[in-house]
Scaffold this motif. Structure first.
Motif, mmCIF file in Angstrom:
data_model
loop_
_atom_site.group_PDB
_atom_site.id
_atom_site.type_symbol
_atom_site.label_atom_id
_atom_site.label_comp_id
_atom_site.label_asym_id
_atom_site.label_seq_id
_atom_site.Cartn_x
_atom_site.Cartn_y
_atom_site.Cartn_z
ATOM 1 N N LEU A 60 0.877 -1.152 -0.185
ATOM 2 C CA LEU A 60 -0.076 -0.059 0.122
ATOM 3 C C LEU A 60 0.881 1.310 -0.091
ATOM 4 O O LEU A 60 1.763 1.383 0.826
ATOM 5 N N PRO A 73 -4.177 7.257 0.334
ATOM 6 C CA PRO A 73 -4.281 7.152 -1.194
ATOM 7 C C PRO A 73 -5.402 6.895 -1.626
ATOM 8 O O PRO A 73 -5.500 7.205 -3.002
ATOM 9 N N ILE A 86 -0.448 8.264 -12.736
ATOM 10 C CA ILE A 86 -0.541 6.704 -12.170
ATOM 11 C C ILE A 86 0.449 5.829 -12.915
ATOM 12 O O ILE A 86 0.893 4.922 -12.283
ATOM 13 N N SER A 119 -3.851 0.016 -11.118
ATOM 14 C CA SER A 119 -5.156 0.837 -11.661
ATOM 15 C C SER A 119 -5.475 0.544 -13.058
ATOM 16 O O SER A 119 -4.589 -0.053 -13.703
ATOM 17 N N GLN A 122 -3.190 1.518 -15.691
ATOM 18 C CA GLN A 122 -1.884 0.757 -15.827
ATOM 19 C C GLN A 122 -2.293 -0.547 -16.537
ATOM 20 O O GLN A 122 -1.482 -0.930 -17.399
ATOM 21 N N ASP A 179 -9.639 -7.638 -6.534
ATOM 22 C CA ASP A 179 -9.808 -6.643 -5.442
ATOM 23 C C ASP A 179 -11.372 -6.157 -5.250
ATOM 24 O O ASP A 179 -12.108 -6.206 -6.320
ATOM 25 N N GLU A 236 -10.856 -8.911 3.160
ATOM 26 C CA GLU A 236 -10.025 -8.056 3.672
ATOM 27 C C GLU A 236 -11.032 -7.107 4.819
ATOM 28 O O GLU A 236 -12.108 -7.143 4.973
ATOM 29 N N GLY A 237 -10.173 -6.386 5.555
ATOM 30 C CA GLY A 237 -10.942 -5.395 6.603
ATOM 31 C C GLY A 237 -11.433 -6.109 7.693
ATOM 32 O O GLY A 237 -12.336 -5.657 8.370
ATOM 33 N N TYR A 258 -7.127 -5.391 10.336
ATOM 34 C CA TYR A 258 -6.714 -4.609 11.744
ATOM 35 C C TYR A 258 -6.286 -5.776 12.817
ATOM 36 O O TYR A 258 -5.464 -5.522 13.707
HETATM 37 P P1 C2E Z 1 -7.665 -1.262 -1.303
HETATM 38 O O1 C2E Z 1 -6.926 -1.794 -2.280
HETATM 39 O O2 C2E Z 1 -8.918 -1.799 -1.266
HETATM 40 O O3 C2E Z 1 -6.711 -1.524 0.030
HETATM 41 C C1 C2E Z 1 -7.335 -1.842 1.504
HETATM 42 C C2 C2E Z 1 -7.560 -0.688 2.400
HETATM 43 O O4 C2E Z 1 -7.879 -1.106 3.624
HETATM 44 C C3 C2E Z 1 -6.105 -0.067 2.632
HETATM 45 O O5 C2E Z 1 -6.434 1.627 2.811
HETATM 46 C C4 C2E Z 1 -5.732 -0.765 3.771
HETATM 47 O O6 C2E Z 1 -4.880 0.140 4.998
HETATM 48 C C5 C2E Z 1 -7.148 -0.585 4.411
HETATM 49 N N1 C2E Z 1 -7.481 -1.667 5.620
HETATM 50 C C6 C2E Z 1 -6.791 -2.744 5.700
HETATM 51 N N2 C2E Z 1 -7.330 -3.373 6.790
HETATM 52 C C7 C2E Z 1 -8.151 -2.721 7.310
HETATM 53 C C8 C2E Z 1 -9.332 -2.869 8.585
HETATM 54 O O7 C2E Z 1 -9.174 -3.953 9.279
HETATM 55 N N3 C2E Z 1 -10.226 -2.092 8.758
HETATM 56 C C9 C2E Z 1 -10.217 -0.901 7.857
HETATM 57 N N4 C2E Z 1 -11.111 0.063 8.059
HETATM 58 N N5 C2E Z 1 -9.293 -0.689 6.621
HETATM 59 C C10 C2E Z 1 -8.376 -1.588 6.488
HETATM 60 P P2 C2E Z 1 -5.410 2.458 2.041
HETATM 61 O O8 C2E Z 1 -3.912 2.073 2.257
HETATM 62 O O9 C2E Z 1 -5.644 3.657 2.562
HETATM 63 O O10 C2E Z 1 -5.553 2.395 0.338
HETATM 64 C C11 C2E Z 1 -6.948 2.876 0.024
HETATM 65 C C12 C2E Z 1 -6.995 2.551 -1.300
HETATM 66 O O11 C2E Z 1 -5.925 3.221 -2.332
HETATM 67 C C13 C2E Z 1 -6.800 0.950 -1.586
HETATM 68 O O12 C2E Z 1 -7.904 0.283 -1.552
HETATM 69 C C14 C2E Z 1 -6.419 1.284 -3.256
HETATM 70 O O13 C2E Z 1 -7.558 0.916 -4.053
HETATM 71 C C15 C2E Z 1 -5.552 2.376 -3.085
HETATM 72 N N6 C2E Z 1 -4.071 2.152 -3.383
HETATM 73 C C16 C2E Z 1 -3.274 2.258 -2.094
HETATM 74 N N7 C2E Z 1 -1.926 1.737 -2.645
HETATM 75 C C17 C2E Z 1 -2.001 1.847 -3.987
HETATM 76 C C18 C2E Z 1 -1.055 1.418 -5.250
HETATM 77 O O14 C2E Z 1 -0.031 1.252 -4.805
HETATM 78 N N8 C2E Z 1 -1.835 1.587 -6.288
HETATM 79 C C19 C2E Z 1 -2.993 1.907 -6.797
HETATM 80 N N9 C2E Z 1 -3.360 1.684 -8.062
HETATM 81 N N10 C2E Z 1 -3.894 1.928 -5.609
HETATM 82 C C20 C2E Z 1 -3.499 2.133 -4.187
#
Ligand code: C2E
Ligand code: CA
Ligand code: CA
Ligand code: CA
Length: 279
Positions: A60, A73, A86, A119, A122, A179, A236-237, A258
Motif C-alpha cells: 500500500l 491514497p 498513475i 489501476s 496501468q 480486489d 479484507e478489513g 487490523y
Molecule cells: P484497497 O486496495 O481496497 O486496500 C485496502 C485498504 O483497506 C487499505 O487502505 C488498507 O489500509 C485498509 N485496511 C486494511 N485492513 C483494514 C481494516 O481492518 N479496517 C479498515 N477500516 N481498513 C483496513 P489504504 O492503504 O488507505 O488504501 C486505500 C486505497 O488506495 C486502496 O484500497 C487502493 O484502492 C488504493 N491504493 C493504495 N495503494 C495503491 C497503489 O500502490 N496503487 C494503486 N493503484 N492503488 C493503491
C-alpha cells in the motif's frame, strides 16, 4: 432573489475553482514527491485462517506531504489516475515492491508473495506484461511471488482485451486477484474465462457481518462461488474476532485486516517474517 442566485452561483464557482486549484496543487506535489523519493510503501500481512500462516502481504502506497502530513491514497490515487501520473507512480510501486522482496530474500527471511494494486490505466496501457517481466528480471523476484490486484471495473471495460492481458501476465507465472469483489459491475462469466487465482471479499461486506442487512448471505455466496471455481478466497478489513470466526466457519481461506496486522513499513514488517499470526 436574483442577487442571491447570482451570489449562490459565484459561491459555487469559487468553490469549484478552489477544488480545481487543490487538485492541481496536489498533482504538482505528488509529481515532486515521486521525483524526490518522498513516497514509501507499507505492507499489510495476510494469513491463512486454518493455520494462521503468513501467506502474503498487500503493498500500500504512502505519502507523507511536507506541509499537510500523511495523505490517504484514497485521496491522491484518484488524482494520479485523472492526470496520468498513475503510470510512472504505479511503475515505481511495482519496482519498489519487488526490490523490497529481494532485500528480504537476500537476508534469508523467506518473504511471502506481495500483492500490488493496479489501476485501470496501468492495466490497459500496452506493454504491461513486458514491464512486469522486466522488473522481475531486474530485481530477481520470482514471478510466483508477485500478485496483482485488479478491480472489477478493469475487467468490465473491455473483457476481450482484459482476457488477453491477463493471460500474458499469468503466463509469466504471476497470480491475479480480483480486489473489492462484489462492489463493481461484473459479469460472473469472466470468473471462469480469466486466469484468476484469488477473490478478495470487499471490506464493506466484512464490516457489515453480523449486522442485519444481508451481508452474511453475500459473504457466504462469494466464498461458495470462489471455492466452486477453484479460487482462493480472502477477506479484507477483518477487525473483530466475531468476523474472523464467521469467515472461518464459512470456509474462507485467508484474512487481512487490523485484527491481524495493520499496514506497516518494510523495516517493521521484517519482524513478522517467520513468526505466527498474532490473532
Ligand atoms: P484497497 O486496495 O481496497 O486496500 C485496502 C485498504 O483497506 C487499505 O487502505 C488498507 O489500509 C485498509 N485496511 C486494511 N485492513 C483494514 C481494516 O481492518 N479496517 C479498515 N477500516 N481498513 C483496513 P489504504 O492503504 O488507505 O488504501 C486505500 C486505497 O488506495 C486502496 O484500497 C487502493 O484502492 C488504493 N491504493 C493504495 N495503494 C495503491 C497503489 O500502490 N496503487 C494503486 N493503484 N492503488 C493503491
Ligand atoms: Ca487492494
Ligand atoms: Ca480492496
Ligand atoms: Ca478499495
Amino acid at each position: 432573489a436574483k442577487n442571491a442566485g447570482r451570489n449562490g452561483y459565484r459561491f459555487y464557482e469559487a468553490a469549484m475553482n478552489a477544488r480545481i486549484a487543490d487538485q492541481l496543487a496536489l498533482e504538482m506535489d505528488l509529481r515532486e514527491a515521486l521525483e524526490n523519493n518522498a513516497l514509501h510503501l507499507h505492507f499489510q500481512p495476510q494469513f491463512t485462517l486454518n493455520e494462521a500462516r503468513l501467506v502474503g502481504a498487500e503493498v500500500l502506497l504512502r505519502w507523507n506531504h511536507p506541509v499537510h502530513g500523511p495523505i490517504s491514497p484514497a485521496r491522491f490515487i484518484p488524482v494520479a489516475e485523472e492526470t496520468g501520473l498513475i503510470l510512472p507512480l504505479g511503475a515505481w510501486v511495482l519496482r519498489q515492491a519487488c526490490q523490497q522482496w529481494r532485500i528480504w530474500h537476500e537476508a534469508g527471511l523467506n518473504p511471502p508473495p506481495l500483492a500490488v494494486n493496479l489501476s485501470a490505466a496501468q492495466f490497459q496501457a500496452s506493454g504491461l506484461p513486458e514491464e512486469v517481466a522486466a522488473v522481475l528480471a531486474e530485481t530477481g523476484m520470482p514471478a510466483t511471488s508477485l500478485e496483482l490486484e485488479l478491480t472489477e471495473t478493469i475487467v468490465a471495460e473491455d473483457a476481450e482485451r482484459a482476457e488477453t492481458t491477463m493471460h500474458r501476465l499469468a503466463d509469466l507465472g504471476i497470480h491475479l486477484s480480483i480486489d473489492d469483489f462484489g462492489t463493481g459491475y461484473s459479469s460472473l462469466a469472466y470468473l471462469r474465462r480469466f486466469p484468476l487465482h484469488k477473490l478478495k471479499i470487499d471490506q464493506s461486506f466484512v464490516r457489515e457481518l453480523a449486522n442485519a442487512g444481508g451481508s452474511d448471505v453475500i459473504v457466504i455466496a462469494i466464498i461458495q462461488l470462489g471455492k466452486a471455481l477453484g479460487l482462493t478466497v480472502i477477506a479484507e478489513g477483518v477487525e473483530t474476532p466475531a468476523q474472523r470466526d464467521f469467515l472461518h466457519q464459512q470456509g474462507c481461506d485467508e484474512v487481512q485486516g487490523y485484527l491481524f496486522g495493520r499496514p506497516i513499513p518494510a523495516d517493521q514488517f521484517t519482524a513478522l517474517l517467520g513468526t505466527p499470526a498474532p490473532a
